[in-house]
Write an enzyme that holds these catalytic residues in place. Structure first.
Site, PDB file in Angstrom:
ATOM      1  NE  ARG A 273      86.557  29.344 -16.052  1.00 17.99           N
ATOM      2  CZ  ARG A 273      85.274  29.352 -15.251  1.00 17.99           C
ATOM      3  NH1 ARG A 273      84.444  28.652 -14.604  1.00 17.99           N
ATOM      4  NH2 ARG A 273      84.711  30.843 -15.708  1.00 17.99           N
TER       5      ARG A 273
ATOM      6  CE1 TYR B 104     105.359  12.604  -9.340  1.00 24.34           C
ATOM      7  CE2 TYR B 104     103.718  14.717  -8.291  1.00 24.34           C
ATOM      8  CZ  TYR B 104     104.805  14.195  -9.472  1.00 24.34           C
ATOM      9  OH  TYR B 104     105.072  14.832 -10.408  1.00 24.34           O
TER      10      TYR B 104
ATOM     11  CG  ASP C 212      98.320   8.826  -7.450  1.00 23.35           C
ATOM     12  OD1 ASP C 212      98.384   8.297  -8.439  1.00 23.35           O
ATOM     13  OD2 ASP C 212      99.208   9.927  -7.407  1.00 23.35           O
TER      14      ASP C 212
ATOM     15  CE  LYS D 128     104.085  11.737 -14.241  1.00 24.70           C
ATOM     16  NZ  LYS D 128     103.871  11.381 -12.927  1.00 24.70           N
TER      17      LYS D 128
HETATM   18  C1  LIG Z   1     103.368  12.322 -11.870  1.00 25.54           C
HETATM   19  C2  LIG Z   1     102.501  12.069 -10.937  1.00 25.54           C
HETATM   20  C3  LIG Z   1     101.407  12.539 -10.299  1.00 25.54           C
HETATM   21  C4  LIG Z   1     101.280  14.059 -10.759  1.00 25.54           C
HETATM   22  O1  LIG Z   1     100.884  14.293 -11.944  1.00 25.54           O
HETATM   23  P1  LIG Z   1     101.278  15.274 -13.127  1.00 25.54           P
HETATM   24  O2  LIG Z   1     100.217  15.011 -14.218  1.00 25.54           O
HETATM   25  O3  LIG Z   1     102.463  15.676 -13.457  1.00 25.54           O
HETATM   26  O4  LIG Z   1     100.662  16.502 -12.368  1.00 25.54           O
HETATM   27  C5  LIG Z   1     100.657  12.341  -9.211  1.00 25.54           C
HETATM   28  N1  LIG Z   1     100.905  11.204  -8.542  1.00 25.54           N
HETATM   29  C6  LIG Z   1     101.884  10.152  -9.133  1.00 25.54           C
HETATM   30  C7  LIG Z   1     101.850   8.857  -8.657  1.00 25.54           C
HETATM   31  C8  LIG Z   1     102.655  10.432 -10.328  1.00 25.54           C
HETATM   32  O5  LIG Z   1     103.684   9.778 -11.007  1.00 25.54           O
END
Ligand SMILES: *Cc1c(COP(=O)(O)O)cnc(C)c1O
Length: 404
Positions: free
Chosen positions: A62, A115, A187, A212
């Protein structure tokens, strides 16, 4: 990052080599997946020294894991950060980073179209913790500056945004935050470290959904945060206790995906530009959102702070949701799925993907047309993708004609 001869190492070389050598074993040329939960020590003093962080090593899964650390080093180097830590998902990276620093009574400034999950944290969870959340119109720099100057602990940004690909000027936002001593989180999922390095503009923390573009193959979830050692250590401590740990197998898949990030992204970005121009001229398309288009409101800022305009675009269709329902199933080379940034082109209406948690009224307030199609450009041949779109549009015209 520089090598021993003090030459600057390029992003493509970092994508391949960063975080690799230190974690290899048995002369293998690839980082192993260490599934072990715990690590065994015969020498109790050594065990103690590792446990209190006096010596390098691992204690329990962890907290740390060698495969996961290798992933953290790669993303750290790609963002040019001092330190990085990782999470089970991108949302865990976002929620843990916010929770590390926010306490009741704090104020946070952000924008409307972050998001969908992030937006839920702002609208549902943080207010419950007595955090004052102020969401500004995305891309309205004056409004954000005004709200930041009233005082806040964190300015939270996303650029480009999901799904209308709006752009925010990072340098300008950092300047405003500095005046009031606020931290800036960005982000960077859509841009990736290949196209944009927010730390260069003085941003404090860069957050990624590794699920992504970083992983790029839609087969592993993960998240990451990059920044100064001091801030990242605080977030790591919060995460190691609260337990949103990245799985070693996911770390391996993400590491493997990241080795081709620069190549995949170049193809996606080049194709996205071609496809955006194609859509712009199509009679059945209402509006196209892509920062590479000269008439996009964020074009000039994107041109200066991004190296390429990204692999994500969206468009709204004439004929509304009805047309979208007919159109999307006709596409041969696209997954209709709630994902983006994969080698395969992926499409979906914003209302069933990024903003499924929102009501139609909320989506309207966020400036998201109900007929908005999010199109994540994969690494296929752009001519094949355009032919695929063209055939789907043509079949719409036929159904319209046959209905008459
Ligand atoms: C998909 C996404 C997230 C969240 O990510 P997960 O891995 O699905 O939890 C956050 N910010 C953006 C811009 C995203 O496209």
């Amino acid at each position: 990052m520089r090598n021993e001869e003090n030459r600057i190492i390029q992003q493509s070389t970092k994508a391949v080599w960063s975080g690799e050598k230190e974690y290899r074993a048995h002369g293998a040329t690839q980082v192993p997946v260490v599934h072990s939960v715990a690590y065994s020590y015969d020498d109790l003093d050594h065990w103690y020294d590792v446990a209190v962080g006096r010596e390098k090593g691992h204690i329990y899964g962890r907290n740390t894991n060698p495969t996961v650390e290798s992933f953290e080093q790669k993303i750290r180097d790609l963002e040019g950060a001092e330190a990085a830590t990782s999470f089970s998902t991108g949302m865990a990276a976002i929620s843990n980073s916010l929770s590390t620093f926010l306490t009741p009574g704090d104020r946070i400034v952000s924008m409307n179209d972050t998001y969908g999950g992030t937006n839920k944290i702002f609208s549902e969870f943080l207010p419950r913790m007595d955090i004052d959340v102020r969401l500004c119109e995305t891309g309205n720099h004056e409004e954000i500056e005004k709200e930041v100057r009233k005082g806040c602990k964190i300015l939270y940004l996303e650029t480009p945004t999901n799904p209308t690909v709006k752009i925010t000027d990072l340098e300008r936002m950092v300047r405003a935050a500095r005046e009031v001593g606020a931290m800036v989180f960005v982000d960077n999922t859509f841009a990736t470290p290949i196209n944009q390095n927010p730390l260069e503009y003085g941003v404090d923390l860069v957050i990624h959904s590794a699920t992504k573009f970083l992983g790029g193959h839609a087969d592993a979830l993960g998240g990451a945060v990059c920044g100064s050692r001091d801030l990242v250590e605080k977030i790591f401590h919060y995460r190691e206790i609260n337990g949103a740990t990245m799985d070693p197998m996911s770390a391996y898949l993400l590491l493997r995906g990241m080795k081709t990030l620069h190549l995949r992204l170049k193809q996606s970005c080049d194709s996205a530009m071609t496809i955006a121009h194609y859509l712009k001229n199509h009679e059945l398309v209402d509006d196209v959102f892509y920062p590479g288009l000269k008439d996009h409101p964020g074009h000039d800022i994107a041109a200066s702070q991004m190296k390429q305009f990204g692999g994500m675009l969206s468009f709204s269709m004439k004929g509304g949701m009805e047309a979208v329902r007919d159109f999307l199933p006709k596409l041969q080379y696209a997954n209709r799925a709630a994902n983006l940034g994969s080698v395969e082109t992926t499409v979906g209406p914003a209302r069933t993907t990024s903003h499924v948690e929102n009501t139609p009224e909320e989506r309207a307030a966020l400036g998201i047309p109900e007929s908005l199609v999010r199109y994540s450009v994969g690494i296929e041949d752009p001519d094949d993708l355009i032919a695929d779109l063209e055939a789907a549009f043509d079949s719409l015209k036929e159904t319209t004609v046959s209905k008459e």
